[in-house]
Design a protein around this motif. Structure first.
Motif, PDB file in Angstrom:
ATOM      1  N   THR A 175     -41.432  -9.157 -18.016  1.00 24.36           N
ATOM      2  CA  THR A 175     -41.567 -10.364 -18.907  1.00 24.36           C
ATOM      3  C   THR A 175     -41.419 -10.028 -20.228  1.00 24.36           C
ATOM      4  OG1 THR A 175     -43.242 -11.042 -17.060  1.00 24.36           O
ATOM      5  CG2 THR A 175     -43.155 -12.043 -19.061  1.00 24.36           C
ATOM      6  N   THR A 215     -38.152 -15.896 -11.997  1.00 22.68           N
ATOM      7  CA  THR A 215     -38.229 -16.369 -13.424  1.00 22.68           C
ATOM      8  C   THR A 215     -39.128 -15.264 -14.060  1.00 22.68           C
ATOM      9  OG1 THR A 215     -40.059 -17.662 -12.679  1.00 22.68           O
ATOM     10  CG2 THR A 215     -38.112 -18.677 -12.676  1.00 22.68           C
ATOM     11  N   GLY A 257     -38.762 -12.907 -15.997  1.00 24.90           N
ATOM     12  CA  GLY A 257     -38.324 -12.701 -17.282  1.00 24.90           C
ATOM     13  C   GLY A 257     -38.729 -13.612 -18.288  1.00 24.90           C
ATOM     14  N   THR A 258     -38.932 -15.065 -17.861  1.00 27.18           N
ATOM     15  CA  THR A 258     -39.412 -16.024 -18.968  1.00 27.18           C
ATOM     16  C   THR A 258     -40.849 -16.154 -18.882  1.00 27.18           C
ATOM     17  OG1 THR A 258     -37.496 -17.186 -17.785  1.00 27.18           O
ATOM     18  CG2 THR A 258     -38.998 -18.359 -19.101  1.00 27.18           C
ATOM     19  N   PRO A 259     -41.543 -15.896 -19.933  1.00 25.24           N
ATOM     20  CA  PRO A 259     -42.961 -15.596 -20.254  1.00 25.24           C
ATOM     21  C   PRO A 259     -43.757 -17.059 -20.130  1.00 25.24           C
ATOM     22  CG  PRO A 259     -41.686 -14.464 -22.040  1.00 25.24           C
ATOM     23  CD  PRO A 259     -40.795 -15.108 -21.483  1.00 25.24           C
ATOM     24  N   ALA A 260     -43.277 -18.257 -20.375  1.00 24.65           N
ATOM     25  CA  ALA A 260     -43.768 -19.440 -20.125  1.00 24.65           C
ATOM     26  C   ALA A 260     -43.973 -19.874 -18.752  1.00 24.65           C
ATOM     27  CB  ALA A 260     -43.259 -20.531 -21.032  1.00 24.65           C
ATOM     28  N   VAL A 261     -42.810 -19.664 -17.987  1.00 25.41           N
ATOM     29  CA  VAL A 261     -42.748 -19.846 -16.652  1.00 25.41           C
ATOM     30  C   VAL A 261     -43.688 -18.750 -15.960  1.00 25.41           C
ATOM     31  CG1 VAL A 261     -41.603 -20.015 -14.484  1.00 25.41           C
ATOM     32  CG2 VAL A 261     -40.786 -20.953 -16.745  1.00 25.41           C
TER      33      VAL A 261
END
Length: 393
Positions: A231, A285, A287-291
């Motif tokens: 992340t 996902t 690697g996508t912090p918010a998700v």
């Protein structure tokens, strides 16, 4: 719910903090004791294996004692071994301390589950189970992030000392809230209770519980390296992520406990399907912090909502095993807690990266859904055969 039930949850909170806190301490333990991250992650599996072996064994042994005496004895052993774990420099001794602590935890939880459902009527057993397991989820919300924070500030040993200190008020709570009573040995024979394991429905419930919990712990054990390495968040985010998972699990247990008494099938089918899809989405996902942060919350809720419902179902199915039913449920829960970290560590050790445990979690839930579907189909066929047999001249 009886107030004594909430006090039992206090003790479960202390023990749940110990069981889960390594999720935020694995890298530090590995570095301090000179072992690999998967080896340090195996401490969670060692604890779970002790729970698996100890749940039916300790529940059977506790038949000779009053429930209050059994709960206090298990708590005392649990407290002592955390002192040992806090001072040792040997990874082998730490593993041994975790196993002994797990045996004590298993005995306590097995007796506490039976005590909890015995405090309420049949129509509220799901809520009673979820109230007790609320201590586990509170450990995820407060205890595990606090343990991770203590580990960052003063080292992982501070977290072990904190659990030992936290167990002291739990001892007082059990001593004051649980009636002394008499031993359970006269209720039914141990052999008769063990025969309940022949029930196919109970075996399916236990298997599903093991698979779903295995998926939970497969990812949960390696959340710290996943968050920092995939992340891309700093180590200071680890307690936050663990708290998010715990907050979700608290909501899941609360909602699942109410639905388990009314619509358990809907929780298991709908929640199980969403859980499987959620793990797959998390792997894609991460690697996508918010998700990723949002899915940590959602997966915590789904994991414990479905898992607590499976436990309450197993307790219902094993009603003819009044003293060992808690042991059966605890053992199944921790078969998953042992299997999940081992499978996740194997995937990481094979060079598949820190996303791989999340994919393993999705696969385990998929197997659970397939197993539940096959069992339901078999039951429908059996019911149809009985109907045709009864209607034939």
């Amino acid at each position: 719910m009886p107030f004594a039930l909430f006090l039992l949850g206090v003790a479960v909170f202390a023990q749940g903090t110990s069981e889960f806190m390594l999720s935020g301490l694995v890298p530090d333990i590995a570095r301090d004791l000179g072992v690999s991250v998967p080896s340090a992650g195996a401490l969670t599996s060692a604890f779970a294996l002790g729970m698996v072996a100890g749940a039916p064994l300790m529940a059977g042994l506790a038949r000779r004692w009053s429930r209050r005496g059994a709960l206090l004895g298990f708590l005392a052993v649990f407290l002592a071994v955390h002192g040992v774990g806090a001072v040792t420099d040997s990874f082998t001794v730490l593993v041994a301390a975790r196993v002994v602590g797990a045996l004590a935890n298993a005995g306590f939880l097995a007796v506490a589950l039976v005590t909890a459902v015995g405090m309420v009527g049949p129509e509220a057993r799901g809520r009673a189970t979820s109230t007790l397991l609320g201590g586990v989820t509170l450990a995820c919300v407060v205890g595990v992030p606090a343990g991770a924070l203590l580990g960052q500030l003063w080292g992982w040993r501070a977290a072990f000392w904190a659990v030992a200190v936290l167990s002291l008020p739990a001892v007082l709570a059990v001593a004051r809230s649980v009636p002394a009573g008499a031993a359970d040995s006269g209720r039914s024979s141990l052999r008769a209770e063990l025969r309940s394991l022949r029930n196919p429905r109970l075996r399916v419930d236990l298997l599903l519980g093991a698979l779903v919990n295995g998926a939970t712990f497969c990812t949960f054990t390696y959340l710290a390296p996943l968050v920092t390495q995939v992340t891309g968040l700093g180590s200071g985010w680890v307690p936050v992520v663990l708290a998010l998972f715990g907050a979700g699990s608290f909501v899941g247990v609360a909602v699942g406990g109410r639905l388990a008494d009314r619509r358990p099938g809907a929780v298991l089918t709908g929640g199980g399907g969403a859980l499987c899809l959620g793990w797959a989405a998390f792997a894609l996902t991460a690697g996508t912090p918010a998700v990723a942060l949002g899915l940590v919350l959602v997966q915590g809720a789904l994991s414990f909502g479905v898992g607590s419902t499976l436990i309450s179902q197993a307790l219902r199915t094993a009603s003819d095993a009044p003293t060992l039913s808690g042991g059966f449920a605890t053992a199944a829960f921790n078969v998953g807690a042992a299997l999940g970290p081992w499978l996740g560590g194997t995937a990481i050790g094979a060079g598949l990266g820190y996303r791989s445990p999340v994919w393993v979690s999705a696969a385990l839930v998929a197997v659970a859904l397939l197993t539940a579907g096959l069992a339901a189909r078999r039951n429908r066929r059996a019911a149809g055969c009985r109907t045709r047999a009864s209607s034939s001249p």
